[in-house]
Design a protein around this motif. Structure first.
Motif, PDB file in Angstrom:
ATOM      1  N   SER A 250       0.849  -1.173   0.000  1.00  0.00           N
ATOM      2  CA  SER A 250       0.000   0.000   0.000  1.00  0.00           C
ATOM      3  C   SER A 250       0.902   1.247   0.000  1.00  0.00           C
ATOM      4  O   SER A 250       1.850   1.332   0.759  1.00  0.00           O
ATOM      5  N   GLY A 251       0.594   2.166  -0.904  1.00  0.00           N
ATOM      6  CA  GLY A 251       1.393   3.390  -0.961  1.00  0.00           C
ATOM      7  C   GLY A 251       2.605   3.306  -1.872  1.00  0.00           C
ATOM      8  O   GLY A 251       3.359   4.264  -1.990  1.00  0.00           O
ATOM      9  N   SER A 252       2.788   2.176  -2.555  1.00  0.00           N
ATOM     10  CA  SER A 252       3.965   2.044  -3.421  1.00  0.00           C
ATOM     11  C   SER A 252       3.734   2.694  -4.788  1.00  0.00           C
ATOM     12  O   SER A 252       4.687   2.939  -5.522  1.00  0.00           O
ATOM     13  N   GLY A 253       2.471   2.944  -5.123  1.00  0.00           N
ATOM     14  CA  GLY A 253       2.186   3.635  -6.386  1.00  0.00           C
ATOM     15  C   GLY A 253       1.395   2.826  -7.402  1.00  0.00           C
ATOM     16  O   GLY A 253       1.359   3.176  -8.579  1.00  0.00           O
ATOM     17  N   LYS A 254       0.721   1.769  -6.940  1.00  0.00           N
ATOM     18  CA  LYS A 254      -0.027   0.925  -7.876  1.00  0.00           C
ATOM     19  C   LYS A 254      -1.153   1.691  -8.579  1.00  0.00           C
ATOM     20  O   LYS A 254      -1.293   1.622  -9.787  1.00  0.00           O
ATOM     21  N   SER A 255      -1.926   2.405  -7.802  1.00  0.00           N
ATOM     22  CA  SER A 255      -3.083   3.081  -8.395  1.00  0.00           C
ATOM     23  C   SER A 255      -2.642   4.128  -9.414  1.00  0.00           C
ATOM     24  O   SER A 255      -3.254   4.275 -10.477  1.00  0.00           O
ATOM     25  N   HIS A 256      -1.573   4.832  -9.092  1.00  0.00           N
ATOM     26  CA  HIS A 256      -1.076   5.822 -10.043  1.00  0.00           C
ATOM     27  C   HIS A 256      -0.557   5.146 -11.315  1.00  0.00           C
ATOM     28  O   HIS A 256      -0.697   5.686 -12.408  1.00  0.00           O
ATOM     29  N   THR A 257       0.034   3.980 -11.138  1.00  0.00           N
ATOM     30  CA  THR A 257       0.539   3.229 -12.294  1.00  0.00           C
ATOM     31  C   THR A 257      -0.614   2.807 -13.199  1.00  0.00           C
ATOM     32  O   THR A 257      -0.566   2.978 -14.422  1.00  0.00           O
TER      33      THR A 257
ATOM     34  N   ARG B  21      11.359   3.156  -4.406  1.00  0.00           N
ATOM     35  CA  ARG B  21      10.650   4.374  -4.008  1.00  0.00           C
ATOM     36  C   ARG B  21       9.243   4.393  -4.599  1.00  0.00           C
ATOM     37  O   ARG B  21       8.906   3.554  -5.425  1.00  0.00           O
ATOM     38  N   CYS B  22       8.439   5.390  -4.213  1.00  0.00           N
ATOM     39  CA  CYS B  22       7.085   5.498  -4.766  1.00  0.00           C
ATOM     40  C   CYS B  22       7.166   5.642  -6.274  1.00  0.00           C
ATOM     41  O   CYS B  22       7.921   6.475  -6.777  1.00  0.00           O
ATOM     42  N   GLY B  23       6.406   4.859  -6.972  1.00  0.00           N
ATOM     43  CA  GLY B  23       6.375   4.957  -8.434  1.00  0.00           C
ATOM     44  C   GLY B  23       7.520   4.239  -9.113  1.00  0.00           C
ATOM     45  O   GLY B  23       7.612   4.226 -10.336  1.00  0.00           O
ATOM     46  N   GLU B  24       8.410   3.649  -8.315  1.00  0.00           N
ATOM     47  CA  GLU B  24       9.515   2.898  -8.895  1.00  0.00           C
ATOM     48  C   GLU B  24       9.102   1.431  -8.966  1.00  0.00           C
ATOM     49  O   GLU B  24       8.401   0.948  -8.081  1.00  0.00           O
TER      50      GLU B  24
ATOM     51  N   ILE C 298      12.351   0.716 -13.317  1.00  0.00           N
ATOM     52  CA  ILE C 298      11.765   1.891 -13.970  1.00  0.00           C
ATOM     53  C   ILE C 298      11.115   2.833 -12.965  1.00  0.00           C
ATOM     54  O   ILE C 298      10.820   2.457 -11.831  1.00  0.00           O
ATOM     55  N   GLN C 299      10.906   4.047 -13.418  1.00  0.00           N
ATOM     56  CA  GLN C 299      10.093   4.999 -12.668  1.00  0.00           C
ATOM     57  C   GLN C 299       8.884   5.275 -13.552  1.00  0.00           C
ATOM     58  O   GLN C 299       9.019   5.698 -14.696  1.00  0.00           O
ATOM     59  N   ILE C 300       7.705   4.999 -13.021  1.00  0.00           N
ATOM     60  CA  ILE C 300       6.488   5.209 -13.807  1.00  0.00           C
ATOM     61  C   ILE C 300       6.287   6.715 -13.986  1.00  0.00           C
ATOM     62  O   ILE C 300       6.453   7.482 -13.037  1.00  0.00           O
ATOM     63  N   ASP C 301       5.920   7.119 -15.200  1.00  0.00           N
ATOM     64  CA  ASP C 301       5.634   8.538 -15.432  1.00  0.00           C
ATOM     65  C   ASP C 301       4.437   8.972 -14.588  1.00  0.00           C
ATOM     66  O   ASP C 301       3.545   8.172 -14.321  1.00  0.00           O
ATOM     67  N   ARG C 302       4.419  10.223 -14.230  1.00  0.00           N
ATOM     68  CA  ARG C 302       3.274  10.716 -13.454  1.00  0.00           C
ATOM     69  C   ARG C 302       2.041  10.709 -14.340  1.00  0.00           C
ATOM     70  O   ARG C 302       2.103  11.045 -15.515  1.00  0.00           O
ATOM     71  N   CYS C 303       0.910  10.352 -13.765  1.00  0.00           N
ATOM     72  CA  CYS C 303      -0.310  10.387 -14.558  1.00  0.00           C
ATOM     73  C   CYS C 303      -0.842  11.816 -14.583  1.00  0.00           C
ATOM     74  O   CYS C 303      -0.452  12.639 -13.754  1.00  0.00           O
TER      75      CYS C 303
HETATM   76  N1  LIG Z   1       5.104   7.440 -10.613  1.00  0.00           N
HETATM   77  C1  LIG Z   1       5.170   8.052  -9.442  1.00  0.00           C
HETATM   78  N2  LIG Z   1       6.149   8.926  -9.178  1.00  0.00           N
HETATM   79  C2  LIG Z   1       6.208   9.537  -7.993  1.00  0.00           C
HETATM   80  N3  LIG Z   1       5.345   9.359  -6.994  1.00  0.00           N
HETATM   81  C3  LIG Z   1       4.349   8.510  -7.166  1.00  0.00           C
HETATM   82  C4  LIG Z   1       4.212   7.811  -8.405  1.00  0.00           C
HETATM   83  N4  LIG Z   1       3.134   7.009  -8.309  1.00  0.00           N
HETATM   84  C5  LIG Z   1       2.625   7.226  -7.081  1.00  0.00           C
HETATM   85  N5  LIG Z   1       3.348   8.126  -6.394  1.00  0.00           N
HETATM   86  C6  LIG Z   1       3.020   8.588  -5.044  1.00  0.00           C
HETATM   87  O1  LIG Z   1       2.920   7.484  -4.176  1.00  0.00           O
HETATM   88  C7  LIG Z   1       1.804   7.598  -3.308  1.00  0.00           C
HETATM   89  C8  LIG Z   1       0.988   6.326  -3.312  1.00  0.00           C
HETATM   90  O2  LIG Z   1       0.460   6.086  -4.595  1.00  0.00           O
HETATM   91  P1  LIG Z   1      -0.779   5.125  -4.857  1.00  0.00           P
HETATM   92  O3  LIG Z   1      -0.867   4.992  -6.334  1.00  0.00           O
HETATM   93  O4  LIG Z   1      -1.999   5.586  -4.150  1.00  0.00           O
HETATM   94  O5  LIG Z   1      -0.253   3.777  -4.192  1.00  0.00           O
HETATM   95  P2  LIG Z   1      -1.016   2.384  -3.956  1.00  0.00           P
HETATM   96  O6  LIG Z   1      -2.146   2.307  -4.915  1.00  0.00           O
HETATM   97  O7  LIG Z   1       0.039   1.355  -4.226  1.00  0.00           O
HETATM   98  O8  LIG Z   1      -1.456   2.377  -2.536  1.00  0.00           O
HETATM   99  C9  LIG Z   1       1.013   8.793  -3.783  1.00  0.00           C
HETATM  100  O9  LIG Z   1       1.142   9.822  -2.823  1.00  0.00           O
HETATM  101  C10 LIG Z   1       1.637   9.212  -5.081  1.00  0.00           C
HETATM  102  O10 LIG Z   1       1.692  10.613  -5.199  1.00  0.00           O
END
Ligand SMILES: Nc1ncnc2c1ncn2[C@@H]1O[C@H](COP(=O)(O)OP(=O)(O)O)[C@@H](O)[C@H]1O
Ligand SMILES: [Mg+2]
Length: 595
Positions: free
Chosen positions: A164-171, A540-543, A557-562
């Motif tokens: 949780s918080g690793s960046g899955k949803s943003h990915t 790191r987050c998004g990595e 990789i580092q996922i691009d920001r959505c």
């Molecule tokens: N590609 C990214 N680059 C930088 N930060 C990111 C990236 N993806 C997510 N984050 C940050 O990481 C945090 C958690 O992202 P989220 O997608 O909600 O994670 P999860 O779904 O894994 O719980 C958010 O605060 C977001 O801003």
């Protein structure tokens, strides 16, 4: 010269591991780039073949060396040597990168960090422009785009895992936003991407303003499309010892009702996706529970106000209405009847009056009258057609067409979540199947995205999750043939059905902190990259580690920001608590609660 400073040599070569010894790490560099686990090395031999390897670990060896001091006497000193272990991933021959290959002649001549231009070229040329799909950069160097082969990426199931918080949803948001926007130059208006996203926490609305959003208030998922397993999961108490009995009654009555409601159709089965009237089925169940029969002639049913009569206190045991089993059920659909009470020797209880149906019926009634399940049993569910149900799910609705259907599951009661997901998944899979059957080819391939997949496709055998697990497993096994691909997203990969995970071919592994999950993911990943997977807890987050057929080589990789971001579940406690006291309208809250 930079090259002379590179003071490294290959000290061992195995098919899956290369060991390099470096004297001065600060000189083992190219253009000030930092070397990390996950960086690439290039190792060359005399034949102009270059091996590319990915760094897995660093360590320091302390070696005792004999030295002479000014006066000529010998002493021992400790010298440091850096040992780098790397995994070979492919070779460059005639300017082309080929994955695998072990044609490097021994001993290798030179080793150095891979030149950026090389790496860039490898990634850029790795995928034909026409099928290039890109959503990330190399983590070690943000100038390098990491494209995937979009056909291979979407054709094979995808797993996105991370704490949780690793960046899955943003990915997910990034990948889907890009996927919804790809189009040929000549396409005006909407393109032909079809994505269905199961959103369990209602967090994606913010990221997809153009999506067709379905939630319990506006979507209709007719009960009559439920199949045998789903109906049983819905209505039968698991572990009830009368289960079998109840299942067979349910099967019989629903099949009969489908036959009556669809007179033109042949070959009607319990599972046929045809309308039946759930209220009539309830009438029938209640009647079966209450019916009394003529003891001497059990085919005679003792309905009050039918042909049965009482004569001067004497029972006319020959009366009653005589019906075949089907006719009886047909009659029982019409309304709830009153039956004559039992009487010694003359009138006895019917076959189902032994109490086995009682609990089942009250459960059945409770379910179909439950306001929270209106999207399944409500008036609209009786009126909607099969085709319209599919159109809704696939966003083929006039004037509301959309590339993304967002199914907001947050309002679906927990106990029916599995059935809901099962029904939708199955319909979409079967749509793929029948589309192909009809057109002989796949022109509208689908991507189904399951957020928090461990919630409805767990490893456990609990019958509560059976139907959704079965439905998703079936897509995992057969979906590809019909253009239905899965994207499984989870923070607890070790808790997901193994059948589903083992069918995934592309992995985006983000930070994972739980050791069980780390080990599980390491085991599943197709390449044996121990060192790189060792990075899982510290990403790191998004990595993420991107591995699979669609990418030229395993990459960090580092996922691009959505663009538009999903709404985070993180509550800003401190900001909230710092404000002045907020009033709450408790009546409003309890009103919603009660409804
Ligand atoms: N590609 C990214 N680059 C930088 N930060 C990111 C990236 N993806 C997510 N984050 C940050 O990481 C945090 C958690 O992202 P989220 O997608 O909600 O994670 P999860 O779904 O894994 O719980 C958010 O605060 C977001 O801003
Ligand atoms: Mg999330």
């Amino acid at each position: 010269m930079k090259q002379e400073k590179i003071n490294a040599e290959v000290i061992s070569v195995k098919p899956d591991k290369v060991k390099i010894s470096v004297e001065k790490l600060e000189d083992f560099k190219i253009a000030e780039e930092d070397l990390k686990v996950g960086s690439y090395l290039q190792i060359s031999d005399d034949n102009d073949i270059i091996l590319i390897a990915i760094i897995e670990s660093f360590s320091i060896d302390l070696i005792e060396v004999k030295k002479e001091d000014e006066k000529g006497s010998l002493y021992y000193d400790l010298e440091r040597k850096y040992i780098i272990e790397a995994s070979p991933i492919g070779i460059i021959e005639d300017n082309k990168f080929i994955r695998g290959g072990d044609t490097l002649s021994i001993p290798p001549k030179r080793v150095q960090p891979a030149e950026l231009d090389y790496i860039k070229k490898i990634f850029e040329n790795s995928v034909d422009e026409k099928v290039k799909f890109c959503f990330s950069k190399l983590s070690g160097n943000k100038d390098v785009n990491v494209p995937v082969n979009g056909n291979l990426f979407f054709n094979k199931h995808l797993a996105i895992v991370g704490a949780s918080g690793s960046g899955k949803s943003h990915t997910i948001a990034k990948i889907l936003q890009n996927a919804a926007r790809i189009k040929n130059e000549d396409v005006k208006g909407l393109n032909n991407s079809h994505i269905i996203l199961f959103d369990i926490h209602s967090e994606y609305k913010a990221a997809f303003s153009e999506a067709n959003i379905l939630d319990v208030s506006n979507f209709v998922l007719p009960y009559w499309l439920l199949n045998a397993d789903e109906l049983e999961e819905f209505f039968l108490e698991s572990g009830d010892r009368n289960n079998y009995n109840q299942a067979s009654v349910l099967r019989k009555i629903i099949t009969e009702n489908k036959k009556i409601k669809n007179p033109g159709k042949q070959n009607i089965y319990f599972d046929s996706p045809l309308y039946f009237d759930i209220d009539e089925v309830l009438n029938c169940l209640v009647n079966l529970k209450n019916e009394t029969i003529n003891s001497k002639s059990p085919d005679k049913i003792m309905i009050i106000d039918e042909s049965y009569s009482l004569d001067n206190g004497k029972t006319n045991v020959d009366s009653g209405i005589m019906l075949s089993e089907e006719k009886k059920i047909e009659k029982f659909f019409e309304k709830v009847y009153e039956f004559h009470p039992t009487k010694n020797q003359n009138i006895t209880k019917g076959n189902y009056a032994d109490g086995t149906l009682d609990k089942f019926i009250s459960r059945f009634e409770r379910k179909i009258k439950d306001n929270r399940l209106k999207f399944i049993f409500g008036k609209e569910a009786k009126e909607i057609t099969f085709a319209d149900t599919l159109k809704n799910l696939l966003s083929y609705i006039e004037k509301k067409q959309s590339n993304i259907t967002l199914i907001d599951l947050s309002g679906v009661p927990f106990e029916v979540l599995s059935v809901t997901v099962s029904l939708i998944s199955r319909l979409l899979f079967e749509y793929g199947y029948y589309y192909k059957k009809h057109h002989q080819e796949i022109k509208t391939p689908l991507l189904l995205v399951y957020e928090e997949a461990h919630k409805y496709a767990p490893k456990s055998d609990l019958s509560r999750y059976r139907s959704s697990t079965v439905a998703i497993e079936r897509i995992a096994k057969e979906g590809r043939k019909y253009g239905v691909t899965l994207a499984i997203v989870s923070q607890r990969p070790s808790e997901i059905s193994e059948t589903i995970f083992s069918q995934c071919n592309n992995f985006i592994a983000m930070r994972l902190t739980n050791p069980d999950d780390q080990n599980y993911v390491k085991r599943l990943l197709p390449d044996t990259l121990e060192g790189v997977t060792g990075m899982l807890p510290s990403l790191r987050c998004g990595e993420a580690i991107l591995i699979g057929d669609s990418v030229i080589m395993p990459s960090v990789i580092q996922i691009d920001r959505c663009e538009d971001e999903p709404s985070s579940n993180d509550v800003k406690y401190i900001e909230c608590w710092k404000r002045s006291w907020m009033e709450v309208n408790f009546d409003d809250i309890t009103d919603i609660w009660e409804s």
